[in-house]
Every structure is written in structure tokens, then in C-alpha cells.
Design a protein around this motif. Structure first.
Motif, PDB file in Angstrom:
ATOM      1  N   UNK A   1       0.843  -1.190   0.000  1.00  0.00           N
ATOM      2  CA  UNK A   1       0.000   0.000   0.000  1.00  0.00           C
ATOM      3  C   UNK A   1       0.882   1.244   0.000  1.00  0.00           C
ATOM      4  N   UNK A   2       0.402   2.256  -0.664  1.00  0.00           N
ATOM      5  CA  UNK A   2       1.153   3.512  -0.751  1.00  0.00           C
ATOM      6  C   UNK A   2       1.100   4.204   0.605  1.00  0.00           C
ATOM      7  N   UNK A   3       2.188   4.862   0.987  1.00  0.00           N
ATOM      8  CA  UNK A   3       2.168   5.575   2.263  1.00  0.00           C
ATOM      9  C   UNK A   3       1.172   6.730   2.201  1.00  0.00           C
ATOM     10  N   UNK A   4       0.584   7.012   3.321  1.00  0.00           N
ATOM     11  CA  UNK A   4      -0.389   8.100   3.377  1.00  0.00           C
ATOM     12  C   UNK A   4       0.311   9.425   3.098  1.00  0.00           C
ATOM     13  N   UNK A   5      -0.293  10.269   2.278  1.00  0.00           N
ATOM     14  CA  UNK A   5       0.352  11.550   1.979  1.00  0.00           C
ATOM     15  C   UNK A   5       0.415  12.419   3.234  1.00  0.00           C
ATOM     16  N   UNK A   6       1.542  13.062   3.401  1.00  0.00           N
ATOM     17  CA  UNK A   6       1.706  13.938   4.552  1.00  0.00           C
ATOM     18  C   UNK A   6       1.269  15.342   4.174  1.00  0.00           C
ATOM     19  N   UNK A   7       0.638  16.004   5.090  1.00  0.00           N
ATOM     20  CA  UNK A   7       0.200  17.374   4.840  1.00  0.00           C
ATOM     21  C   UNK A   7       1.356  18.318   5.146  1.00  0.00           C
ATOM     22  N   UNK A   8       1.511  19.331   4.295  1.00  0.00           N
ATOM     23  CA  UNK A   8       2.585  20.298   4.482  1.00  0.00           C
ATOM     24  C   UNK A   8       2.201  21.279   5.576  1.00  0.00           C
ATOM     25  N   UNK A   9       3.198  21.733   6.302  1.00  0.00           N
ATOM     26  CA  UNK A   9       2.932  22.708   7.359  1.00  0.00           C
ATOM     27  C   UNK A   9       2.532  24.044   6.746  1.00  0.00           C
ATOM     28  N   UNK A  10       1.913  24.866   7.560  1.00  0.00           N
ATOM     29  CA  UNK A  10       1.450  26.180   7.092  1.00  0.00           C
ATOM     30  C   UNK A  10       2.622  27.041   6.621  1.00  0.00           C
ATOM     31  N   UNK A  11       3.713  26.995   7.360  1.00  0.00           N
ATOM     32  CA  UNK A  11       4.891  27.801   7.004  1.00  0.00           C
ATOM     33  C   UNK A  11       5.488  27.328   5.679  1.00  0.00           C
ATOM     34  N   UNK A  12       5.525  26.016   5.476  1.00  0.00           N
ATOM     35  CA  UNK A  12       6.084  25.461   4.248  1.00  0.00           C
ATOM     36  C   UNK A  12       5.215  25.837   3.051  1.00  0.00           C
ATOM     37  N   UNK A  13       3.888  25.748   3.211  1.00  0.00           N
ATOM     38  CA  UNK A  13       2.986  26.149   2.128  1.00  0.00           C
ATOM     39  C   UNK A  13       3.140  27.628   1.813  1.00  0.00           C
ATOM     40  N   UNK A  14       3.301  28.461   2.846  1.00  0.00           N
ATOM     41  CA  UNK A  14       3.489  29.894   2.625  1.00  0.00           C
ATOM     42  C   UNK A  14       4.786  30.149   1.863  1.00  0.00           C
ATOM     43  N   UNK A  15       5.854  29.461   2.244  1.00  0.00           N
ATOM     44  CA  UNK A  15       7.136  29.640   1.563  1.00  0.00           C
ATOM     45  C   UNK A  15       7.042  29.203   0.109  1.00  0.00           C
ATOM     46  N   UNK A  16       6.354  28.092  -0.152  1.00  0.00           N
ATOM     47  CA  UNK A  16       6.187  27.631  -1.538  1.00  0.00           C
ATOM     48  C   UNK A  16       5.376  28.621  -2.363  1.00  0.00           C
ATOM     49  N   UNK A  17       4.309  29.163  -1.780  1.00  0.00           N
ATOM     50  CA  UNK A  17       3.497  30.119  -2.537  1.00  0.00           C
ATOM     51  C   UNK A  17       4.278  31.399  -2.803  1.00  0.00           C
ATOM     52  N   UNK A  18       5.077  31.856  -1.836  1.00  0.00           N
ATOM     53  CA  UNK A  18       5.903  33.042  -2.057  1.00  0.00           C
ATOM     54  C   UNK A  18       6.931  32.783  -3.151  1.00  0.00           C
ATOM     55  N   UNK A  19       7.516  31.610  -3.144  1.00  0.00           N
ATOM     56  CA  UNK A  19       8.490  31.248  -4.177  1.00  0.00           C
ATOM     57  C   UNK A  19       7.846  31.217  -5.556  1.00  0.00           C
TER      58      UNK A  19
END
Length: 94
Positions: free
Chosen positions: A42-60
Motif C-alpha cells: 500500500x502507498x504511504x499516506x500523503x503527509x500534509x505540508x505545514x502552514x509555514x512550508x505552504x506559505x514559503x512555496x506560494x511566495x516562491x
């Protein structure tokens, strides 16, 4: 034909295991305690990204998008400048 008391051939056991997607242990012993080789992991359950990480990705992404738009504008202006300055070389251009 194989009876309940007979000894089945190995090839037949393997074919049955593949058809029913169970282990050969399950077919021979009636036990599912040993995991089947035929089972797909079975595939591993997807991990949710932290709020800070999502913010950094969107800024990038915003910064990268802005850089692409800036480069497109520079290229378009360079092409227009080349066309306008060398317009005297084009026949019919006034």
C-alpha cells in the motif's frame, strides 16, 4: 484432479495463488498470517505540508512568476527595439 488428501503440484499452487491473489501459504495451510507475495504494497499516506512550508512555496511561486513575466517583457522590448532601429533596412519601411 487433486483431492483434499493429495499433494498438488507446485506449479498449480502458484497459479492458484496468482489467480486468487493470495499467498501460497494460504492455499496450502489455510492461514493468512504470512503476507502474500502477490499483494501490492500500500502507498504511504500523503503527509500534509505545514502552514509555514505552504506559505514559503506560494511566495516562491509568486517570485518565480514575476521573474518570468519580467524576462518576457525584456525579450519583447529587445525584439521591438531591434525591429524599429533596423526598420530602414526593410524595403517599404518609412
Amino acid at each position: 484432479m487433486e483431492g483434499a488428501q493429495g499433494r498438488p503440484e507446485v506449479d498449480n499452487v502458484v497459479k492458484l495463488a496468482q489467480i486468487y491473489r493470495v499467498s501460497t501459504d494460504f492455499i496450502l495451510m489455510g492461514s493468512a498470517s504470512v503476507p502474500s507475495v502477490c499483494e501490492t504494497p500500500s502507498a504511504p499516506a500523503p503527509r500534509e505540508l505545514s502552514r509555514e512550508y505552504r506559505f514559503a512555496l506560494s511566495a516562491l511561486m509568486v517570485i518565480a512568476g514575476t521573474a518570468v513575466v519580467f524576462l518576457l517583457i525584456v525579450v519583447i522590448l529587445t525584439i521591438l527595439s531591434t525591429i524599429l532601429t533596423s526598420g530602414a533596412d526593410i524595403p517599404g519601411w518609412k
